[in-house]
Design a protein around this motif. Sequence first.
Motif, PDB file in Angstrom:
ATOM      1  N   PHE A 225       0.906  -1.451  -0.228  1.00  0.00           N
ATOM      2  CA  PHE A 225      -0.340   0.113   0.001  1.00  0.00           C
ATOM      3  C   PHE A 225       1.138   1.405   0.210  1.00  0.00           C
ATOM      4  CE2 PHE A 225      -3.169  -3.436   2.175  1.00  0.00           C
ATOM      5  CZ  PHE A 225      -4.092  -2.694   0.716  1.00  0.00           C
ATOM      6  N   TRP A 226       2.250   1.185  -0.146  1.00  0.00           N
ATOM      7  CA  TRP A 226       3.094   2.137  -0.282  1.00  0.00           C
ATOM      8  C   TRP A 226       3.930   2.209  -1.437  1.00  0.00           C
ATOM      9  CZ3 TRP A 226       1.557   6.935   2.039  1.00  0.00           C
ATOM     10  CH2 TRP A 226       0.861   6.755   3.636  1.00  0.00           C
ATOM     11  N   GLN A 238      -5.279   3.418  -2.137  1.00  0.00           N
ATOM     12  CA  GLN A 238      -4.406   2.920  -0.612  1.00  0.00           C
ATOM     13  C   GLN A 238      -5.705   2.908   0.546  1.00  0.00           C
ATOM     14  OE1 GLN A 238      -2.087   6.290  -0.141  1.00  0.00           O
ATOM     15  NE2 GLN A 238       0.325   5.310  -0.215  1.00  0.00           N
ATOM     16  N   PRO A 239      -5.361   2.446   1.692  1.00  0.00           N
ATOM     17  CA  PRO A 239      -7.034   2.466   2.733  1.00  0.00           C
ATOM     18  C   PRO A 239      -6.975   3.828   3.125  1.00  0.00           C
ATOM     19  CG  PRO A 239      -5.051   0.680   3.196  1.00  0.00           C
ATOM     20  CD  PRO A 239      -5.047   1.013   1.339  1.00  0.00           C
ATOM     21  N   TYR A 240      -8.065   3.926   4.187  1.00  0.00           N
ATOM     22  CA  TYR A 240      -8.180   5.492   4.236  1.00  0.00           C
ATOM     23  C   TYR A 240      -6.964   6.044   4.935  1.00  0.00           C
ATOM     24  CZ  TYR A 240     -12.438   5.036   1.670  1.00  0.00           C
ATOM     25  OH  TYR A 240     -13.810   4.309   0.939  1.00  0.00           O
ATOM     26  N   ILE A 241      -6.932   4.568   5.503  1.00  0.00           N
ATOM     27  CA  ILE A 241      -5.643   5.735   6.620  1.00  0.00           C
ATOM     28  C   ILE A 241      -4.078   5.966   6.527  1.00  0.00           C
ATOM     29  CG2 ILE A 241      -5.044   3.845   7.134  1.00  0.00           C
ATOM     30  CD1 ILE A 241      -5.392   5.994   9.800  1.00  0.00           C
ATOM     31  N   LYS A 246      -0.509  10.415   3.561  1.00  0.00           N
ATOM     32  CA  LYS A 246       0.451  10.715   2.515  1.00  0.00           C
ATOM     33  C   LYS A 246      -0.756  12.350   2.730  1.00  0.00           C
ATOM     34  CE  LYS A 246       0.541  10.293  -2.091  1.00  0.00           C
ATOM     35  NZ  LYS A 246      -0.077   9.097  -3.992  1.00  0.00           N
ATOM     36  N   ALA A 247      -1.988  13.209   2.947  1.00  0.00           N
ATOM     37  CA  ALA A 247      -1.986  14.187   2.770  1.00  0.00           C
ATOM     38  C   ALA A 247      -1.817  14.434   4.045  1.00  0.00           C
ATOM     39  CB  ALA A 247      -4.421  13.523   2.827  1.00  0.00           C
ATOM     40  N   VAL A 248      -2.046  14.585   4.908  1.00  0.00           N
ATOM     41  CA  VAL A 248      -0.473  15.446   5.895  1.00  0.00           C
ATOM     42  C   VAL A 248       0.895  15.244   5.935  1.00  0.00           C
ATOM     43  CG1 VAL A 248      -2.665  15.324   7.525  1.00  0.00           C
ATOM     44  CG2 VAL A 248      -0.776  13.657   7.536  1.00  0.00           C
ATOM     45  N   GLY A 249       1.348  14.578   4.787  1.00  0.00           N
ATOM     46  CA  GLY A 249       2.589  14.156   4.692  1.00  0.00           C
ATOM     47  C   GLY A 249       3.570  13.120   5.218  1.00  0.00           C
ATOM     48  N   LYS A 261       0.983   8.045  16.635  1.00  0.00           N
ATOM     49  CA  LYS A 261       2.054   8.373  17.225  1.00  0.00           C
ATOM     50  C   LYS A 261       3.328   9.032  15.965  1.00  0.00           C
ATOM     51  CE  LYS A 261       2.493   3.875  19.824  1.00  0.00           C
ATOM     52  NZ  LYS A 261       3.140   2.195  19.652  1.00  0.00           N
ATOM     53  N   LYS A 262       3.243   9.300  14.951  1.00  0.00           N
ATOM     54  CA  LYS A 262       3.856  10.208  13.880  1.00  0.00           C
ATOM     55  C   LYS A 262       3.890  11.450  13.996  1.00  0.00           C
ATOM     56  CE  LYS A 262       5.690   6.490  10.680  1.00  0.00           C
ATOM     57  NZ  LYS A 262       6.452   6.343   9.283  1.00  0.00           N
ATOM     58  N   VAL A 263       1.948  11.433  14.569  1.00  0.00           N
ATOM     59  CA  VAL A 263       2.049  13.005  14.469  1.00  0.00           C
ATOM     60  C   VAL A 263       1.916  13.756  15.463  1.00  0.00           C
ATOM     61  CG1 VAL A 263      -0.081  14.447  14.477  1.00  0.00           C
ATOM     62  CG2 VAL A 263      -0.413  13.080  12.636  1.00  0.00           C
TER      63      VAL A 263
END
Length: 271
Positions: A225-226, A238-241, A246-249, A261-263
């Motif tokens: 998916f990546w 891609q799955p919605y998550i 991706k939309a927030v980089g 966790k990444k945010v």
Amino acid sequence: MSFLKLTDVGFTYPNGFEATQHVSVAFELGETVAIVGQNGAGKTTTVKLMNGLLRPTKGELFIDGKPTNTMTTAQMSKYVGYVFQNPDDQIFQETIEKEIAFGPKRQKLAPEVVEKRVREAAALCGLSDELKEHPYNLPYSKRKFITIAAVIAMDPEVIILDEPTAGQDRESRQLLGRLMKELSARNKAVITITHDMEFVAKEFQRVLVFAKKQLRKDGTPREIFWDESLLELSALKQPYICQLAKAVGIQDVLTMEELGKKVLANEKYSD
């Protein structure tokens, strides 16, 4: 040694239409594998080769190390069970109990073994309280579990599910996820054709991507998916998550927990 193995397999219909080509892949017992791709990519033809509903016109297929070109379809079905997408293509008995028992009876098992198989399969599929019901008294989503139970009761080593989440609500999808985990724990291989990318991301260890009649990649959900070039080639989303990340980089996440966790990590380092 892999339990189920396809070596450079292809299939061409009698009218000359080539449905799949050069498929080489192996499956181990105990694993859950999703097969994804757009309609016409070769998914369904490939899995029908696995239990003898179709026979390869090229290449070889092996079950437990044995070539299948000398096996009958009935012999192959003892090892590889197939649950069709539409349950109404399989159901023909007047009660759920008789439907589930039909296969074990055809295997000439002792009556007490048949009864045990029926009870266990029904319990796994959430049907224990409805065994005396006519199958068509149940909704479509429940009828899908009747056909799954009927295949489980025959105890094949490999179980193929064709679009099992189609027409299912959230509760049924959760039951299906638990069922697959239990089958895997019992050392069954579960191979699932699906267009449900959310289900794939959540439930599977391994994903096969088909596009343009060939197997294009065999990897983990994260690897699949990546891989943006692969998704473009196979016309998959891609799955919605993953789309949200991706939309927030943010890259390389599959769950809301990973995204959170990444945010938080990004916010920490931006202070």
